[in-house]
Design an enzyme around this catalytic site. Structure first.
Site, PDB file in Angstrom:
ATOM      1  N   ASP A   1       0.848  -1.196   0.000  1.00  0.00           N
ATOM      2  CA  ASP A   1       0.000   0.000   0.000  1.00  0.00           C
ATOM      3  C   ASP A   1       0.884   1.247   0.000  1.00  0.00           C
ATOM      4  O   ASP A   1       2.044   1.190   0.396  1.00  0.00           O
ATOM      5  CB  ASP A   1      -0.832   0.066   1.289  1.00  0.00           C
ATOM      6  CG  ASP A   1      -1.945  -0.972   1.324  1.00  0.00           C
ATOM      7  OD1 ASP A   1      -2.192  -1.629   0.306  1.00  0.00           O
ATOM      8  OD2 ASP A   1      -2.550  -1.110   2.402  1.00  0.00           O
TER       9      ASP A   1
ATOM     10  N   ARG B   1      -0.709  -0.625  -8.714  1.00  0.00           N
ATOM     11  CA  ARG B   1      -2.113  -0.331  -8.437  1.00  0.00           C
ATOM     12  C   ARG B   1      -2.198   1.195  -8.340  1.00  0.00           C
ATOM     13  O   ARG B   1      -1.555   1.801  -7.491  1.00  0.00           O
ATOM     14  CB  ARG B   1      -2.548  -0.952  -7.113  1.00  0.00           C
ATOM     15  CG  ARG B   1      -4.011  -0.697  -6.792  1.00  0.00           C
ATOM     16  CD  ARG B   1      -4.265  -0.660  -5.296  1.00  0.00           C
ATOM     17  NE  ARG B   1      -3.867  -1.899  -4.676  1.00  0.00           N
ATOM     18  CZ  ARG B   1      -3.414  -1.957  -3.412  1.00  0.00           C
ATOM     19  NH1 ARG B   1      -3.322  -0.897  -2.677  1.00  0.00           N
ATOM     20  NH2 ARG B   1      -3.059  -3.110  -2.907  1.00  0.00           N
TER      21      ARG B   1
ATOM     22  N   ALA C   1      -5.605   8.828  -0.537  1.00  0.00           N
ATOM     23  CA  ALA C   1      -6.573   8.935   0.554  1.00  0.00           C
ATOM     24  C   ALA C   1      -6.123   9.843   1.697  1.00  0.00           C
ATOM     25  O   ALA C   1      -6.822   9.950   2.693  1.00  0.00           O
ATOM     26  CB  ALA C   1      -6.847   7.538   1.109  1.00  0.00           C
TER      27      ALA C   1
ATOM     28  N   THR D   1     -10.054   2.039  -7.957  1.00  0.00           N
ATOM     29  CA  THR D   1     -11.006   3.153  -7.878  1.00  0.00           C
ATOM     30  C   THR D   1     -12.439   2.647  -8.000  1.00  0.00           C
ATOM     31  O   THR D   1     -12.678   1.621  -8.633  1.00  0.00           O
ATOM     32  CB  THR D   1     -10.734   4.195  -8.996  1.00  0.00           C
ATOM     33  OG1 THR D   1     -11.660   5.272  -8.851  1.00  0.00           O
ATOM     34  CG2 THR D   1     -10.870   3.620 -10.394  1.00  0.00           C
TER      35      THR D   1
HETATM   36  P1  FDA Z   1     -13.991   9.013  -5.792  1.00  0.00           P
HETATM   37  O1  FDA Z   1     -13.708   9.334  -4.359  1.00  0.00           O
HETATM   38  O2  FDA Z   1     -13.993  10.130  -6.781  1.00  0.00           O
HETATM   39  O3  FDA Z   1     -15.328   8.199  -5.878  1.00  0.00           O
HETATM   40  C1  FDA Z   1     -15.938   7.824  -7.089  1.00  0.00           C
HETATM   41  C2  FDA Z   1     -17.314   7.266  -6.753  1.00  0.00           C
HETATM   42  O4  FDA Z   1     -17.147   6.041  -6.030  1.00  0.00           O
HETATM   43  C3  FDA Z   1     -18.112   8.171  -5.793  1.00  0.00           C
HETATM   44  O5  FDA Z   1     -18.906   9.077  -6.486  1.00  0.00           O
HETATM   45  C4  FDA Z   1     -18.936   7.156  -5.025  1.00  0.00           C
HETATM   46  O6  FDA Z   1     -20.072   6.822  -5.750  1.00  0.00           O
HETATM   47  C5  FDA Z   1     -18.035   5.964  -4.941  1.00  0.00           C
HETATM   48  N1  FDA Z   1     -17.265   5.972  -3.678  1.00  0.00           N
HETATM   49  C6  FDA Z   1     -15.962   6.311  -3.504  1.00  0.00           C
HETATM   50  N2  FDA Z   1     -15.568   6.163  -2.220  1.00  0.00           N
HETATM   51  C7  FDA Z   1     -16.677   5.737  -1.555  1.00  0.00           C
HETATM   52  C8  FDA Z   1     -16.926   5.414  -0.209  1.00  0.00           C
HETATM   53  N3  FDA Z   1     -15.985   5.515   0.734  1.00  0.00           N
HETATM   54  N4  FDA Z   1     -18.180   5.028   0.105  1.00  0.00           N
HETATM   55  C9  FDA Z   1     -19.152   4.909  -0.826  1.00  0.00           C
HETATM   56  N5  FDA Z   1     -18.958   5.214  -2.128  1.00  0.00           N
HETATM   57  C10 FDA Z   1     -17.751   5.615  -2.490  1.00  0.00           C
HETATM   58  N6  FDA Z   1      -5.357   5.032  -1.043  1.00  0.00           N
HETATM   59  C11 FDA Z   1      -4.078   5.289  -0.679  1.00  0.00           C
HETATM   60  O7  FDA Z   1      -3.736   6.439  -0.445  1.00  0.00           O
HETATM   61  N7  FDA Z   1      -3.182   4.254  -0.564  1.00  0.00           N
HETATM   62  C12 FDA Z   1      -3.512   2.964  -0.851  1.00  0.00           C
HETATM   63  O8  FDA Z   1      -2.663   2.064  -0.738  1.00  0.00           O
HETATM   64  C13 FDA Z   1      -4.837   2.705  -1.276  1.00  0.00           C
HETATM   65  N8  FDA Z   1      -5.222   1.437  -1.614  1.00  0.00           N
HETATM   66  C14 FDA Z   1      -6.459   1.233  -2.188  1.00  0.00           C
HETATM   67  C15 FDA Z   1      -6.780  -0.014  -2.726  1.00  0.00           C
HETATM   68  C16 FDA Z   1      -7.993  -0.192  -3.375  1.00  0.00           C
HETATM   69  C17 FDA Z   1      -8.324  -1.524  -3.967  1.00  0.00           C
HETATM   70  C18 FDA Z   1      -8.917   0.897  -3.482  1.00  0.00           C
HETATM   71  C19 FDA Z   1     -10.223   0.747  -4.178  1.00  0.00           C
HETATM   72  C20 FDA Z   1      -8.602   2.117  -2.928  1.00  0.00           C
HETATM   73  C21 FDA Z   1      -7.391   2.308  -2.273  1.00  0.00           C
HETATM   74  N9  FDA Z   1      -7.049   3.552  -1.747  1.00  0.00           N
HETATM   75  C22 FDA Z   1      -5.748   3.767  -1.342  1.00  0.00           C
HETATM   76  C23 FDA Z   1      -8.085   4.612  -1.574  1.00  0.00           C
HETATM   77  C24 FDA Z   1      -8.090   5.609  -2.734  1.00  0.00           C
HETATM   78  O9  FDA Z   1      -6.950   6.426  -2.700  1.00  0.00           O
HETATM   79  C25 FDA Z   1      -9.335   6.517  -2.667  1.00  0.00           C
HETATM   80  O10 FDA Z   1      -9.278   7.276  -1.490  1.00  0.00           O
HETATM   81  C26 FDA Z   1     -10.645   5.767  -2.710  1.00  0.00           C
HETATM   82  O11 FDA Z   1     -10.598   4.720  -3.622  1.00  0.00           O
HETATM   83  C27 FDA Z   1     -11.795   6.729  -3.122  1.00  0.00           C
HETATM   84  O12 FDA Z   1     -11.567   7.276  -4.354  1.00  0.00           O
HETATM   85  P2  FDA Z   1     -12.198   6.743  -5.736  1.00  0.00           P
HETATM   86  O13 FDA Z   1     -11.071   6.482  -6.670  1.00  0.00           O
HETATM   87  O14 FDA Z   1     -13.062   5.577  -5.494  1.00  0.00           O
HETATM   88  O15 FDA Z   1     -12.930   7.979  -6.359  1.00  0.00           O
END
Ligand code: FDA
Length: 305
Positions: A129, A179, A184, A225
């Protein structure tokens, strides 16, 4: 609101108190089937039946003593055996600070090598991670050293960091497994894009450039994502280069957009679900709340009888 939750994730006073509340424990269940690996494996069965693979992480970060890192490493070694014994196709993902990066990078690397070798012998994979930007360089160096002897390993990179395009090119000669996530943590403007549109366009640009720039070399890119629009844009843009929906992986968290995970799988994408478990879920859960305010209302509703 995002910044408040990211601050709460780091606040020790809250970290010691909030997890004791029953409503918090109920709310976190939405994203975590339970505190044990066995809970996580049980949750994987319906996913596996649908062809969705899984990845496991025991929550925890920033240890105080090297003995704790030893315990975490032993846990993951045993976890790999349990995943195999359960007949599940699952990988594991670890945080470097959970294996002692803060305390001694050499100890952390030793643990990573042992876990990666065990994962490879079991036919599976180890992912690293990515944590806050204070750890980015040290984590990439760890991966470069790990990958030199352990090919079945991957690293997470964050599209919100300004440095990530350079990191992609730096790692490319290793034929890495990457990945890509948006990121976050609460980062400063000087190191990270703060505007959502910039993060999204960097995510698409990096993914497309990485996939199309492979020139026949082995590439493993996982799009971590829940942003299905971005996933579909990337698929569309790499298709003319001969890369189909199964030319990369889509990884989402357990409990988030589950319907989309099944839909994408049916549509021909390779989908993986990351299932978290463990007792130290508080900072991780705060980061999930920071991502989506609607989750806060869900958590508050758990306070009602
Ligand atoms: P975004 O936040 O723009 O969300 C897109 C859509 O997805 C939203 O409109 C909503 O519908 C849905 N969604 C997103 N998050 C949601 C939630 N919490 N609850 C409900 N719906 C939600 N980060 C990091 O810094 N280091 C790491 O090692 C990892 N590892 C990791 C592994 C995997 C498999 C995933 C999926 C994510 C991570 N992350 C991570 C977290 C990542 O950085 C990010 O914070 C989250 O995935 C949320 O961003 P999205 O890309 O989903 O897009």
């Amino acid at each position: 609101m995002r910044r408040v939750f990211l601050w709460a994730a780091r606040n020790r006073w809250l970290r010691e108190r909030l997890p004791r509340f029953r409503f918090m424990r109920r709310a976190v269940r939405r994203f975590m089937p339970g505190e044990t690996l066995e809970d996580a494996l049980a949750a994987a069965l319906p996913l596996q039946a649908a062809g969705i693979e899984t990845m496991y992480t025991r929550l925890g970060e920033n240890l105080q003593r090297v003995e704790e890192a030893e315990e975490v490493a032993a846990h993951y070694l045993a976890a790999i055996d349990k995943i195999v014994a359960a007949g599940i196709t699952g990988e594991i993902s670890v945080k470097p600070t959970q294996l002692g990066l803060d305390l001694d990078p050499e100890i952390c690397l030793d643990h990573l090598v042992r876990i990666a070798a065990h994962a490879a012998a079991a036919g599976t994979y180890l992912w690293i991670d990515m944590e806050g930007s204070a750890y980015t360089e040290a984590t990439i160096v760890l991966y470069e050293r790990l990958r030199a002897t352990q090919p079945r390993t991957g690293i997470c990179l964050q599209a919100y960091l300004r440095r990530t395009a350079v990191d992609f090119e730096r790692l490319r000669p290793l034929d890495p497994a990457i990945r890509l996530v948006k990121g976050a943590y609460d980062e400063k403007e000087s190191v990270a894009f703060r505007d959502r549109r910039n993060v999204d366009s960097n995510f698409v640009g990096l993914s497309v450039a990485f996939l199309l720039g492979g020139h026949g070399r082995p590439i493993l890119l996982s799009l971590g994502t829940h942003d299905v629009t971005l996933i579909e844009q990337i698929a569309e843009q790499v298709r003319p280069g001969g890369i189909g929906r199964d030319g990369f992986e889509v990884a989402m968290l357990y409990g988030i957009r589950t319907d989309e995970q099944f839909r994408l799988k049916k549509a021909g994408y390779r989908v993986q679900t990351l299932i978290a478990y463990g007792e130290y879920w508080y900072p991780w859960y705060m980061r999930r709340l920071a991502e989506r305010p609607a989750n806060v209302w869900f958590a508050l509703r758990q306070m009602l009888p």
